[in-house]
Scaffold this active site. Sequence first.
Site, PDB file in Angstrom:
ATOM      1  N   HIS A  43       0.859  -1.190   0.000  1.00 35.90           N
ATOM      2  CA  HIS A  43       0.000   0.000   0.000  1.00 35.90           C
ATOM      3  C   HIS A  43       0.893   1.237   0.000  1.00 35.90           C
ATOM      4  O   HIS A  43       1.853   1.312   0.768  1.00 35.90           O
ATOM      5  CB  HIS A  43      -0.910   0.005   1.221  1.00 35.90           C
ATOM      6  CG  HIS A  43      -1.835   1.179   1.265  1.00 35.90           C
ATOM      7  ND1 HIS A  43      -2.724   1.455   0.247  1.00 35.90           N
ATOM      8  CD2 HIS A  43      -2.003   2.170   2.195  1.00 35.90           C
ATOM      9  CE1 HIS A  43      -3.402   2.560   0.551  1.00 35.90           C
ATOM     10  NE2 HIS A  43      -2.978   3.017   1.714  1.00 35.90           N
ATOM     11  N   HIS A  55      -2.863   9.357   0.973  1.00 34.63           N
ATOM     12  CA  HIS A  55      -2.859   8.134   0.159  1.00 34.63           C
ATOM     13  C   HIS A  55      -4.248   7.879  -0.419  1.00 34.63           C
ATOM     14  O   HIS A  55      -5.220   8.548  -0.051  1.00 34.63           O
ATOM     15  CB  HIS A  55      -2.352   6.930   0.965  1.00 34.63           C
ATOM     16  CG  HIS A  55      -2.995   6.735   2.305  1.00 34.63           C
ATOM     17  ND1 HIS A  55      -3.723   5.619   2.633  1.00 34.63           N
ATOM     18  CD2 HIS A  55      -2.997   7.520   3.424  1.00 34.63           C
ATOM     19  CE1 HIS A  55      -4.157   5.712   3.888  1.00 34.63           C
ATOM     20  NE2 HIS A  55      -3.726   6.856   4.387  1.00 34.63           N
ATOM     21  N   CYS A 168      -3.504   2.759  -5.269  1.00 30.53           N
ATOM     22  CA  CYS A 168      -2.686   3.635  -4.420  1.00 30.53           C
ATOM     23  C   CYS A 168      -1.294   3.878  -4.989  1.00 30.53           C
ATOM     24  O   CYS A 168      -0.715   4.957  -4.809  1.00 30.53           O
ATOM     25  CB  CYS A 168      -2.578   3.043  -3.010  1.00 30.53           C
ATOM     26  SG  CYS A 168      -1.901   1.354  -2.963  1.00 30.53           S
TER      27      CYS A 168
END
Length: 209
Positions: A43, A55, A168
């Site tokens: 991530h 994010h 992401c």
Amino acid sequence: MVREIIKEVLTILIQLMWKVVQPQDLKLGDHIYRYGFYGLYSHHGIYIGDGYVIHFTRTQSQKTIVPSLSNISHKQENMPPCPKCEYQESIHRGVVKTCLDCFQRDGKNLRSLHCYEYGWPVLGFKLTRRGTCTMLLDTKLPHEVVDKAHNLLANSAFGNYSLINNNCEHFATFCRIDIRASEQTTLISDCERKIREAKVWTMKLLQRN
């Protein structure tokens, strides 16, 4: 000579894959990531200073095809707001600003932080795990990267989340180099594109006959 070069390359690769970055060592505009679900994916986000990250998360609740991942997602969605940054997954979606703890959280665990590398040499890139680096060059100044992330946050301007086409990693690389790139999903994207091309070619062939 060759043995020494191989040894040096392997050393660099190991450092890139496993080197942990401490929060106090993060720099403004760093593209950071943490692993999730036993290292199956990473991530990504942009560090904006003072212990905060911008994010990109899912834009809507969705079940995954892996039951265990779905369970983790469900538990996190039902967690109370973070006492530090007030982030709550069930409410805040898309481009979000959270504290480092929320960014690092994977179920009940806080995962280690790593820095994404730009301008990685071809050999190193080929041998390195996807989602940790790219051969693309980074030329932006730190404040430009942070400004871009803030702008996307303020305007909710990164579209709907897509695991393959808009995730992401796409967000973080876009902030850094103005290119939506996700090395960890490139192979899947290429396969999808080839399948679509094959379908188009087949349809044209059938029409001719």
